[in-house]
Design an enzyme around this catalytic site. Structure first.
Site, PDB file in Angstrom:
ATOM      1  N   LEU B 125      -6.059   3.031   5.734  1.00 43.78           N
ATOM      2  CA  LEU B 125      -4.624   3.220   5.926  1.00 43.78           C
ATOM      3  C   LEU B 125      -4.320   4.650   6.391  1.00 43.78           C
ATOM      4  O   LEU B 125      -3.728   4.851   7.451  1.00 43.78           O
ATOM      5  CB  LEU B 125      -3.878   2.900   4.612  1.00 43.78           C
ATOM      6  CG  LEU B 125      -2.382   3.226   4.570  1.00 43.78           C
ATOM      7  CD1 LEU B 125      -1.619   2.424   5.622  1.00 43.78           C
ATOM      8  CD2 LEU B 125      -1.798   2.929   3.177  1.00 43.78           C
ATOM      9  N   SER B 132       1.547  10.040   3.086  1.00 41.83           N
ATOM     10  CA  SER B 132       2.630   9.414   2.324  1.00 41.83           C
ATOM     11  C   SER B 132       3.560   8.641   3.260  1.00 41.83           C
ATOM     12  O   SER B 132       4.133   7.623   2.884  1.00 41.83           O
ATOM     13  CB  SER B 132       3.413  10.486   1.564  1.00 41.83           C
ATOM     14  OG  SER B 132       2.599  11.045   0.554  1.00 41.83           O
ATOM     15  N   THR B 158     -11.732   6.257   0.873  1.00 40.33           N
ATOM     16  CA  THR B 158     -12.646   6.122  -0.260  1.00 40.33           C
ATOM     17  C   THR B 158     -13.569   4.933  -0.018  1.00 40.33           C
ATOM     18  O   THR B 158     -13.111   3.883   0.433  1.00 40.33           O
ATOM     19  CB  THR B 158     -11.856   5.916  -1.566  1.00 40.33           C
ATOM     20  OG1 THR B 158     -10.888   6.939  -1.663  1.00 40.33           O
ATOM     21  CG2 THR B 158     -12.773   5.962  -2.770  1.00 40.33           C
ATOM     22  N   ARG B 243      -2.378   1.197  -7.794  1.00 36.88           N
ATOM     23  CA  ARG B 243      -1.897   2.202  -8.751  1.00 36.88           C
ATOM     24  C   ARG B 243      -2.290   1.842 -10.185  1.00 36.88           C
ATOM     25  O   ARG B 243      -2.467   2.729 -11.018  1.00 36.88           O
ATOM     26  CB  ARG B 243      -0.379   2.363  -8.608  1.00 36.88           C
ATOM     27  CG  ARG B 243      -0.082   3.231  -7.399  1.00 36.88           C
ATOM     28  CD  ARG B 243       1.329   3.159  -6.901  1.00 36.88           C
ATOM     29  NE  ARG B 243       1.307   3.686  -5.524  1.00 36.88           N
ATOM     30  CZ  ARG B 243       2.212   3.414  -4.604  1.00 36.88           C
ATOM     31  NH1 ARG B 243       3.234   2.618  -4.878  1.00 36.88           N
ATOM     32  NH2 ARG B 243       2.113   3.936  -3.406  1.00 36.88           N
ATOM     33  N   GLU B 363      -3.534   7.161  -3.351  1.00 33.08           N
ATOM     34  CA  GLU B 363      -2.784   5.909  -3.535  1.00 33.08           C
ATOM     35  C   GLU B 363      -1.328   6.204  -3.933  1.00 33.08           C
ATOM     36  O   GLU B 363      -0.730   5.500  -4.729  1.00 33.08           O
ATOM     37  CB  GLU B 363      -3.502   4.977  -4.506  1.00 33.08           C
ATOM     38  CG  GLU B 363      -4.911   4.665  -3.978  1.00 33.08           C
ATOM     39  CD  GLU B 363      -5.680   3.614  -4.741  1.00 33.08           C
ATOM     40  OE1 GLU B 363      -5.049   2.668  -5.225  1.00 33.08           O
ATOM     41  OE2 GLU B 363      -6.912   3.752  -4.830  1.00 33.08           O
TER      42      GLU B 363
END
Lengths: 321, 379, 256
Positions: B125, B132, B158, B243, B363
């Site tokens: 992403l 953000s 990651t 999250r 995240e």
């Protein structure tokens, strides 16, 4: 009444634990006004009776049979049960050794009696025996009473003092019918080297994760050589594959009580302390000033074991000439 | 309300605690120092079913609850936060979007591969100019016959260097802004893909954080995940679940710091008594423990809501916000309690400190968490 | 091959022991499957995986013991039986062995497996007592085991070495650390365990009376061991510390 002791021999040699158990049996028999009777079973073992006499039994009953050449549970359980039924003693004592641990519960179940294992003290209070047995690997100590007519106990090795004593020491033959064993001993493998067995050793040198690598045990071996000691290990070192599990001291390993326990690179986890906390003198060598072992040890050295231990070996050699 | 564990949650706790203590812990120091990805541990975790905790058994997952998942990530992170995030990313960021948005064929292949642990997943992403502000993605996917052609770079991914599959968010129609985004499943065994820069990081050094480079990377047309134009939604929903994972990781770090600090305080003697007898230390530990419980309850509530298929976005943000800031605080206080020793690599406290920081960032940063929470209150 | 595996639920080995009114307090203690019994469960499951059949785990205990049995089911055992009865609450090892032997005698089995001892009382009594009550051969403290053609070849740890025993099945065997490496229950295993049978039986179900299991031994009182006297951390250069240590061991402690 009488107290019966099972004399443990393997391969025609009496074990140290036997003398410890007879010594304690003698003390209890004297206190209770009972006679002390020893059962000596094996193949061609009559000659061993002489050694037993020194510890003051009133009677030594000897069973010889080729069926008893090897220790097998069922044959030995039959012999001991028959002897107990014949003598009807108040107390039966065995060592808490590989053989005693295997034999005592089988005989207990056959007799429907009560058994307290791994005693470190037995007291006679004028009417009854009480049995002291460490539980949770020594994190607590429990007192047991037994309510069966025949009470059975196994005694922890290296705790009860060997003491010679006077006694009539009549040697008699005992010739029960010996049950066939459904197990056969195919092979006996002696551990390499001439180090004492951990549970019987007077001195134990142990290594832990602080050694850093499996080769570190070479140094522990050298220290053990200098002291004639057995070599033990913490669980961490066993789990890391540095040492066989037979060397593990602690709650899920062996419980030991030597005169001297030297812990090298062992942090002193609660489970390890449980296994060696009854040692008479503890030495801790650890570079971590916060290591628990340094708090527990009678004598602690805060320092790098790779410097301390070689210096210690040198000093011991010097002192012992 | 019922705060007790179910039998399966209890067993999960016992098993993962034991596993983490015996298998994860011994490798944590080396993994951190050498930047070493714990491949063997990942294989062992896969065999236990930890790589697809909430994935249904028909796709080779364990079919367990999100509370179980949270427990597992916390227990593993208690001893190694790097290993914790590897699990969390595969579960939350790779398996979860395929589970939620994938076709039956995608689930049978890609979800099953990742849930069983045969393949490792990641989420592509973040970009240099889209952090953000996730809508600002500039990686493109263009349909060319039966294939999508992907071009662009993703950063800070990651599991990036170790992953076999990537859930990729890319632009199919730049003119539509975030409504022009779509999600794709990319098999990274592809000549149009390469790993770019590997990050050298402050913490979670055992995990891999990499740049992913796509140059005319052709993937089958059917690897579109979900609908065209819904990529932003896939990303947001995925991050909501993630999250819970990061919050659980942060809880693990916080607990490590608190437990280690308490153990040390009981042993360390100053002025003739253990420092645990000093009220200054007692109050620090009391505050941390209270906040730990609060953060854990928040996180488990979010997991519970997700299990009930109720909205949980705000609750997950609250859990992550509180747990991650607690992890940082607990490690900071932990070092304080250990004093000079805490500052050295002789104790793992400094590692907890370094590992904790990222939980406030990835995240969704703490600022984004506050944005999510306030948006829910003020709408 | 059908195997009955006997387990005991014990305190976690990390548990700190608290004495309350002369007895060990169970308050707040984490309970686990006795570690040696885990080796027995592992070995049983491996034998089943190799030879087919089923593994039944058996225990004596209370409500909480179900957790321990469920854990074994999650590892891969097939079903579980818990013997639960008020009359067993004060039972000693013999009482437990009598109850389990009665249960096992009503089952079809080739092997009974136990851990070599429980880490709580460390008595190592139950395996041999079970063997006696079931009239079976026994082999305790095993570090290796092979089974072929209804015969067991078992390596048993003895003082200062080991011995290899052979016997025909059925037999009672007990596991020592080193026999195998215990698996963790997998997540699918945990899920499957929920649906496996866990039967609770009373003494009456086994046609036993309280008299049959009456304790012959009683733990009268427990206490914490006397704390060791605070020791002494030596100081100085290594040579000085070592010299001091040797003289302390020789002259003060008199242990070398």
């Amino acid at each position: 009444m009488s107290i019966v002791v099972f004399a443990e021999q393997r391969g025609g040699a009496l074990r140290k634990i036997t003398f410890e158990v007879i010594s304690e049996g003698k003390r209890l028999a004297t206190a209770a006004g009972d006679s002390l009777k020893v059962l000596l079973a094996g193949d061609n073992v009559s000659g061993l009776a002489e050694e037993l006499k020194k510890f003051g039994p009133d009677e030594i009953a000897v069973v010889n049979s080729d069926k008893l050449a090897d220790y097998t549970t069922e044959s030995y359980a039959g012999v001991l049960t028959d002897y107990v039924k014949q003598e009807n003693p108040s107390l039966v004592l065995l060592g808490h050794s590989a053989i005693g641990k295997d034999l005592a519960p089988r005989v207990t179940a056959r007799l429907g009696a009560g058994l307290v294992s791994d005693c470190i003290e037995i007291n006679y209070d004028g009417g009854d025996f009480s049995f002291i047995h460490p539980i949770y690997a020594g994190k607590a100590v429990a007192t047991y009473k037994v309510n069966s007519a025949v009470k059975i106990a196994t005694l922890r090795p290296n705790i009860f003092a060997m003491e010679e004593a006077e006694g009539a020491a009549n040697v008699v033959d005992f010739a029960p019918e010996i049950a066939a064993s459904r197990t056969t001993v195919k092979e006996v493998i002696q551990q390499a080297g001439d180090r004492p067995e951990l549970t019987e050793a007077d001195i134990i040198c142990s290594g832990g994760r602080g050694l850093g690598n499996p080769e570190g045990f070479d140094l522990i071996e050298q220290l053990a050589d200098a002291l004639g000691a057995a070599v033990g290990s913490s669980r961490a070192a066993v789990d890391a594959g540095w040492r066989d599990h037979q060397a593990q001291v602690g709650q899920t390993g062996k419980v030991v009580s030597p005169n001297l326990y030297i812990a090298c690179g062992i942090s002193g986890a609660i489970q390890h302390l449980a296994g060696m906390g009854s040692s008479k003198c503890i030495v801790g060598i650890n570079k971590d000033p916060e290591a628990n072992i340094l708090t527990v040890a009678d004598f602690g050295i805060e320092g790098d074991l790779y410097k301390v231990v070689p210096a210690l070996i040198e000093k011991l050699k010097e002192v012992n000439g | 309300m019922d705060f007790s564990y179910t039998e399966e949650e209890r067993m999960m706790l016992q098993m993962t605690r034991d596993f983490a203590e015996k298998t994860v812990k011994p490798l944590a120091v080396e993994s951190d120092r050498e930047h070493k990805f714990p491949r063997d541990t990942v294989e062992k975790m896969a065999a236990l079913g930890l790589m697809g905790v909430t994935v249904p058994p028909e796709y080779e997952g364990a079919g367990m609850t999100n509370i179980c998942y949270s427990i597992a990530v916390e227990e593993i992170s208690r001893h190694c936060a790097s290993t914790g995030i590897i699990v969390s990313v595969n579960n939350s960021l790779a398996c979860e979007p395929v589970k939620l948005f994938g076709t039956e064929a995608q689930k049978k292949k890609y979800l099953a591969d990742m849930a069983s642990g045969r393949k490792l997943g990641c989420l592509g992403l973040t970009e240099a100019n889209a952090g953000s502000d996730a809508a600002n993605v500039s990686t493109t996917a263009v349909l060319d016959g039966d294939e999508w052609v992907i071009n662009g770079q993703k950063i800070f991914i990651t599991n990036g260097n170790e992953a076999d599959y990537c859930i990729l968010i890319a632009q199919t129609d730049k003119s539509k802004g975030h409504r022009g985004l779509a999600a794709f499943i990319v098999d990274l065994d592809n000549p149009g893909f390469k790993v770019g820069t590997l990050e050298d990081k402050l913490g979670i050094r055992g995990s891999s954080t990499a740049e992913l480079v796509f140059e005319d990377c052709h993937i089958p047309k059917e690897n579109l995940l979900g609908e065209l134009g819904k990529g932003f939604k896939v990303a947001l929903v995925t991050l909501d679940g993630g999250r819970i994972g990061v919050a659980s990781q942060a809880l693990g770090i916080a607990r490590a710091a608190i437990e280690d600090a308490a153990a040390y305080a009981k042993e360390r003697v100053q002025f003739g008594k253990p420092i645990a007898n000093l009220q200054a230390i007692q109050w620090m530990l009391a505050d941390l423990s209270t906040e730990y419980d609060a953060a854990r309850l928040l996180t488990h509530r979010a997991a519970y809501l997700k299990d009930q298929q109720l909205p949980y976005s705000k609750e997950a943000a609250m859990g992550k916000l509180m747990a991650s800031e607690l992890a940082m605080k607990a490690a900071t206080k932990g070092i304080q309690i250990l004093g000079g020793y805490g500052y050295t690599t002789d104790y793992p406290m400094e590692r907890y400190f370094r590992d904790a920081k990222i939980t406030e960032i990835y995240e969704g940063t703490s600022e984004i968490m506050r944005l999510v929470v306030s948006a829910n209150i003020l709408r | 091959m059908n195997i009955v595996t006997c387990i005991k639920q014990t305190f976690d080995t990390e548990a700190k022991i608290v004495i309350d009114n002369g007895q060990v307090s169970t308050q707040g203690v984490n309970l686990i499957v006795n570690p040696y019994d885990e080796y027995a469960v592992e070995e049983s499951i491996r034998l089943k995986e190799k030879n087919g059949g089923e593994v039944v785990v058996v225990s004596v205990g209370g409500d909480k013991t179900q957790e321990a049995l469920r854990y074994c089911l999650a590892m891969g055992a097939d079903r579980a039986v818990l013997i639960q009865d008020p009359a067993l609450e004060q039972a000693d090892n013999l009482g437990c062995a009598v109850a389990m032997a009665k249960l096992i005698s009503q089952m079809e089995y080739d092997l009974v497996f136990c851990g070599k001892e429980a880490v709580d009382d460390g008595a190592a009594q139950v395996p041999s007592m079970l063997a006696e009550k079931l009239d079976l051969p026994q082999a305790n403290v095993l570090t290796a085991l092979e089974i072929a053609d209804g015969q067991a070849t078992a390596t048993r740890e003895i003082d200062g070495g080991s011995e290899v025993l052979e016997m025909k099945l059925p037999a009672v065997l007990s596991a020592q650390k080193g026999l195998n490496e215990v698996r963790y229950p997998s997540l699918p295993g945990i899920m499957k365990a929920k649906r496996k049978e866990l039967k609770v039986v009373s003494l009456a179900d086994l046609e036993l009376s309280a008299e049959d299991v009456a304790a012959k031994t009683e733990l009268v009182a427990a206490e914490l061991p006397p704390a060791r006297k605070a020791g002494r951390v030596l100081s100085g250069e290594i040579d000085e510390m070592v010299a001091e240590l040797v003289s302390l061991l020789k002259d003060e402690a008199k242990v070398i």
